[in-house]
Every structure is written in C-alpha cells, then in structure tokens.
Design a protein around this motif. Structure first.
Motif, PDB file in Angstrom:
ATOM      1  N   THR A  59       0.831  -1.201   0.000  1.00 22.09           N
ATOM      2  CA  THR A  59       0.000   0.000   0.000  1.00 22.09           C
ATOM      3  C   THR A  59       0.866   1.252   0.000  1.00 22.09           C
ATOM      4  O   THR A  59       2.035   1.208   0.380  1.00 22.09           O
ATOM      5  CB  THR A  59      -0.930   0.052   1.239  1.00 22.09           C
ATOM      6  OG1 THR A  59      -0.137   0.169   2.418  1.00 22.09           O
ATOM      7  CG2 THR A  59      -1.817  -1.176   1.325  1.00 22.09           C
ATOM      8  N   VAL A  89      -4.434   7.809   4.389  1.00 17.20           N
ATOM      9  CA  VAL A  89      -5.231   6.900   3.567  1.00 17.20           C
ATOM     10  C   VAL A  89      -4.253   5.889   2.987  1.00 17.20           C
ATOM     11  O   VAL A  89      -3.161   6.249   2.549  1.00 17.20           O
ATOM     12  CB  VAL A  89      -5.937   7.678   2.433  1.00 17.20           C
ATOM     13  CG1 VAL A  89      -6.565   6.739   1.429  1.00 17.20           C
ATOM     14  CG2 VAL A  89      -6.961   8.627   3.004  1.00 17.20           C
ATOM     15  N   ASN A  91      -3.632   3.385  -0.024  1.00 11.53           N
ATOM     16  CA  ASN A  91      -4.071   3.089  -1.383  1.00 11.53           C
ATOM     17  C   ASN A  91      -3.308   1.888  -1.918  1.00 11.53           C
ATOM     18  O   ASN A  91      -2.146   1.681  -1.565  1.00 11.53           O
ATOM     19  CB  ASN A  91      -3.803   4.286  -2.312  1.00 11.53           C
ATOM     20  CG  ASN A  91      -4.563   5.516  -1.884  1.00 11.53           C
ATOM     21  OD1 ASN A  91      -5.746   5.450  -1.574  1.00 11.53           O
ATOM     22  ND2 ASN A  91      -3.884   6.650  -1.848  1.00 11.53           N
ATOM     23  N   ASN A  96      -6.355   2.978  -5.617  1.00 15.92           N
ATOM     24  CA  ASN A  96      -7.660   2.762  -4.986  1.00 15.92           C
ATOM     25  C   ASN A  96      -7.505   2.689  -3.472  1.00 15.92           C
ATOM     26  O   ASN A  96      -6.614   1.982  -2.977  1.00 15.92           O
ATOM     27  CB  ASN A  96      -8.288   1.458  -5.490  1.00 15.92           C
ATOM     28  CG  ASN A  96      -8.478   1.468  -6.979  1.00 15.92           C
ATOM     29  OD1 ASN A  96      -9.030   2.402  -7.538  1.00 15.92           O
ATOM     30  ND2 ASN A  96      -7.992   0.435  -7.646  1.00 15.92           N
ATOM     31  N   LYS A  97      -8.387   3.365  -2.750  1.00 19.09           N
ATOM     32  CA  LYS A  97      -8.322   3.344  -1.290  1.00 19.09           C
ATOM     33  C   LYS A  97      -8.669   1.947  -0.780  1.00 19.09           C
ATOM     34  O   LYS A  97      -9.726   1.403  -1.096  1.00 19.09           O
ATOM     35  CB  LYS A  97      -9.285   4.369  -0.691  1.00 19.09           C
ATOM     36  CG  LYS A  97      -9.225   4.398   0.821  1.00 19.09           C
ATOM     37  CD  LYS A  97     -10.229   5.354   1.421  1.00 19.09           C
ATOM     38  CE  LYS A  97     -10.190   5.223   2.942  1.00 19.09           C
ATOM     39  NZ  LYS A  97     -11.317   5.851   3.572  1.00 19.09           N
ATOM     40  N   VAL A  98      -7.752   1.377   0.021  1.00 19.85           N
ATOM     41  CA  VAL A  98      -7.976   0.046   0.589  1.00 19.85           C
ATOM     42  C   VAL A  98      -8.022   0.071   2.112  1.00 19.85           C
ATOM     43  O   VAL A  98      -8.330  -0.934   2.743  1.00 19.85           O
ATOM     44  CB  VAL A  98      -6.917  -0.978   0.103  1.00 19.85           C
ATOM     45  CG1 VAL A  98      -7.037  -1.195  -1.399  1.00 19.85           C
ATOM     46  CG2 VAL A  98      -5.505  -0.538   0.488  1.00 19.85           C
ATOM     47  N   GLY A  99      -7.693   1.230   2.712  1.00 24.76           N
ATOM     48  CA  GLY A  99      -7.721   1.301   4.166  1.00 24.76           C
ATOM     49  C   GLY A  99      -7.233   2.634   4.691  1.00 24.76           C
ATOM     50  O   GLY A  99      -7.096   3.611   3.945  1.00 24.76           O
ATOM     51  N   THR A 100      -6.967   2.655   6.005  1.00 23.81           N
ATOM     52  CA  THR A 100      -6.480   3.854   6.674  1.00 23.81           C
ATOM     53  C   THR A 100      -5.406   3.476   7.690  1.00 23.81           C
ATOM     54  O   THR A 100      -5.301   2.324   8.116  1.00 23.81           O
ATOM     55  CB  THR A 100      -7.615   4.597   7.410  1.00 23.81           C
ATOM     56  OG1 THR A 100      -8.258   3.686   8.314  1.00 23.81           O
ATOM     57  CG2 THR A 100      -8.634   5.153   6.441  1.00 23.81           C
ATOM     58  N   SER A 110      -8.265  -2.031   7.340  1.00 25.65           N
ATOM     59  CA  SER A 110      -8.667  -2.331   5.966  1.00 25.65           C
ATOM     60  C   SER A 110     -10.118  -1.912   5.766  1.00 25.65           C
ATOM     61  O   SER A 110     -10.909  -1.909   6.709  1.00 25.65           O
ATOM     62  CB  SER A 110      -8.520  -3.835   5.708  1.00 25.65           C
ATOM     63  OG  SER A 110      -9.075  -4.173   4.460  1.00 25.65           O
ATOM     64  N   ASN A 111     -10.471  -1.609   4.539  1.00 25.33           N
ATOM     65  CA  ASN A 111     -11.865  -1.282   4.215  1.00 25.33           C
ATOM     66  C   ASN A 111     -12.811  -2.436   4.515  1.00 25.33           C
ATOM     67  O   ASN A 111     -14.009  -2.231   4.651  1.00 25.33           O
ATOM     68  CB  ASN A 111     -11.997  -0.904   2.729  1.00 25.33           C
ATOM     69  CG  ASN A 111     -11.444   0.479   2.437  1.00 25.33           C
ATOM     70  OD1 ASN A 111     -11.126   1.253   3.336  1.00 25.33           O
ATOM     71  ND2 ASN A 111     -11.296   0.776   1.162  1.00 25.33           N
ATOM     72  N   ASP A 112     -12.274  -3.662   4.634  1.00 26.22           N
ATOM     73  CA  ASP A 112     -13.131  -4.823   4.915  1.00 26.22           C
ATOM     74  C   ASP A 112     -13.486  -4.959   6.398  1.00 26.22           C
ATOM     75  O   ASP A 112     -14.176  -5.885   6.789  1.00 26.22           O
ATOM     76  CB  ASP A 112     -12.510  -6.112   4.375  1.00 26.22           C
ATOM     77  CG  ASP A 112     -11.192  -6.488   5.053  1.00 26.22           C
ATOM     78  OD1 ASP A 112     -10.898  -5.999   6.167  1.00 26.22           O
ATOM     79  OD2 ASP A 112     -10.451  -7.286   4.456  1.00 26.22           O
ATOM     80  N   ARG A 115      -8.540  -4.924  11.272  1.00 25.72           N
ATOM     81  CA  ARG A 115      -7.556  -3.912  11.678  1.00 25.72           C
ATOM     82  C   ARG A 115      -6.539  -4.547  12.603  1.00 25.72           C
ATOM     83  O   ARG A 115      -6.784  -5.594  13.187  1.00 25.72           O
ATOM     84  CB  ARG A 115      -8.218  -2.717  12.327  1.00 25.72           C
ATOM     85  CG  ARG A 115      -8.914  -3.021  13.638  1.00 25.72           C
ATOM     86  CD  ARG A 115      -9.558  -1.824  14.320  1.00 25.72           C
ATOM     87  NE  ARG A 115     -10.452  -1.140  13.412  1.00 25.72           N
ATOM     88  CZ  ARG A 115     -10.758   0.149  13.481  1.00 25.72           C
ATOM     89  NH1 ARG A 115     -10.284   0.887  14.444  1.00 25.72           N
ATOM     90  NH2 ARG A 115     -11.580   0.701  12.623  1.00 25.72           N
TER      91      ARG A 115
END
Length: 191
Positions: A59, A89, A91, A96-100, A110-112, A115
């Motif tokens: 990322t 962020v 990416n 593409n943003k995949v998490g923070t 993760s966006n899913d 963490r």
C-alpha cells in the motif's frame, strides 16, 4: 418501383469494417507491464522481514503527521516537537483506497473491517527530511479480512513527515503543527 438497397444492407459492410478495425486495434495494443513484487534487498538489514514470510499486500500511505511543542523529558525549561500521531489513507498500487492508518496507537485498518496494531522492532535512516524506515511486528488482527494473519509491516519509500522546522519554545508550548508525508506500507504474512 425502383429497386434500392435497404438501409440495413448498406450498414452491414460499415459495421463489419468497424469490427475488424476494433479487432486489429485490440491485437496491436501492448498490455501494461505486470506489477513487480516488492523486494527488500536494497533495504537496511535492521528493517528486513525475517525469512519465512511473504508479501501479502503493498500500500501507499498518503497523509499527515501531527506534532506538538512540549517540554523535553528530563530537561527543565527546554522544549521540542513531539510526535502526536498519524492520519493517512492507504491506497493500493492502482491508487484505490484500501484502508487507513491512524493513531495512537498506530493502527492499520482495511476497508473490509479488519484492523491491527503493531510493536516497533527497528528503524533505520531514510534520508534527510524523511521519517525513518520502520519494521513493526503485527499484533493479532481484529476481525476477519486482509489484516488477518499479518506478521510484519514495513514502512519504506518515505517522503517527508519529519518534525516541523519552525521554532518550538516555551512561548509556543502546546502549539500543534501538521506535516504532510507519504510512505509505502508493505504487509507480510507467514509463507
């Protein structure tokens, strides 16, 4: 009555020519090169991930770090910029943003919904004006998803993020400054 070709019969040759041109264009287009897998060979030994692990996710973190002007520990009357926390962020390599990434404590999410937090093992200089390279050992992830099973995270390819160059003195104690930074976060899992 005069015999004229129908509109449909006149369009068939045009449609065929367009289809052929599209097919030729597709055949002549060169596919983009496959992305290369991350290599840690050029990194300082202190932050290299031990054998028995493989790259699970790459990322690019783009964000900022907050610093605060505070008293120096064990140095009465002296002040310094102190790291407060990050906010970035994450990416993927396609943007593409995949998490923070945020803290404290340092947390990768993760966006899913999965963490994790981690414990720093080592750092190494990454050049003037840049945060250091970093290797952290991941704590067990919360939630199922991309962060589950992560063993280590490396912070590499750093740009910026160091404490502000502006003065930190007793006169501006408590002041906060935000510094922009970028870094690649490489997530590893057991092979």
């Amino acid at each position: 009555m005069r015999n004229t070709p129908s509109t449909t019969s006149r369009l068939v040759p045009v449609a065929g020519a367009l289809a052929a041109a599209a097919l030729l264009a597709a055949c002549s287009t060169t596919a983009p090169p496959a992305s290369t897998m991350f290599s840690q060979a050029s990194l300082p030994a202190a932050i290299q991930v031990p054998a028995g692990n493989r790259v699970a996710m790459e990322t690019v973190g783009v964000g900022e770090i907050t610093y605060e002007c505070r008293d120096k520990a064990n140095a009465p009357g002296q002040t310094e910029w102190v790291f407060v926390g990050p906010s970035a962020v994450l990416n993927d390599r396609s943007g593409n943003k995949v998490g923070t990434y945020f803290g404290p404590p340092a947390t990768w999410a993760s966006n899913d919904g999965s963490r994790l937090t981690a414990t720093q093992i080592a750092v190494a200089p990454a050049g003037t004006g840049n945060l250091p390279y970093q290797l952290v050992k991941a704590n067990p992830a919360m939630g199922a998803g991309a962060m589950a099973g992560v063993t280590y995270i490396q912070r590499v390819a750093l740009q910026g993020g160091v404490a502000p160059a502006s003065a930190c003195s007793p006169a501006n104690k408590g002041e906060r400054q935000i510094v922009k930074y970028q870094a690649d976060y490489i997530f590893w899992k057991a092979a």
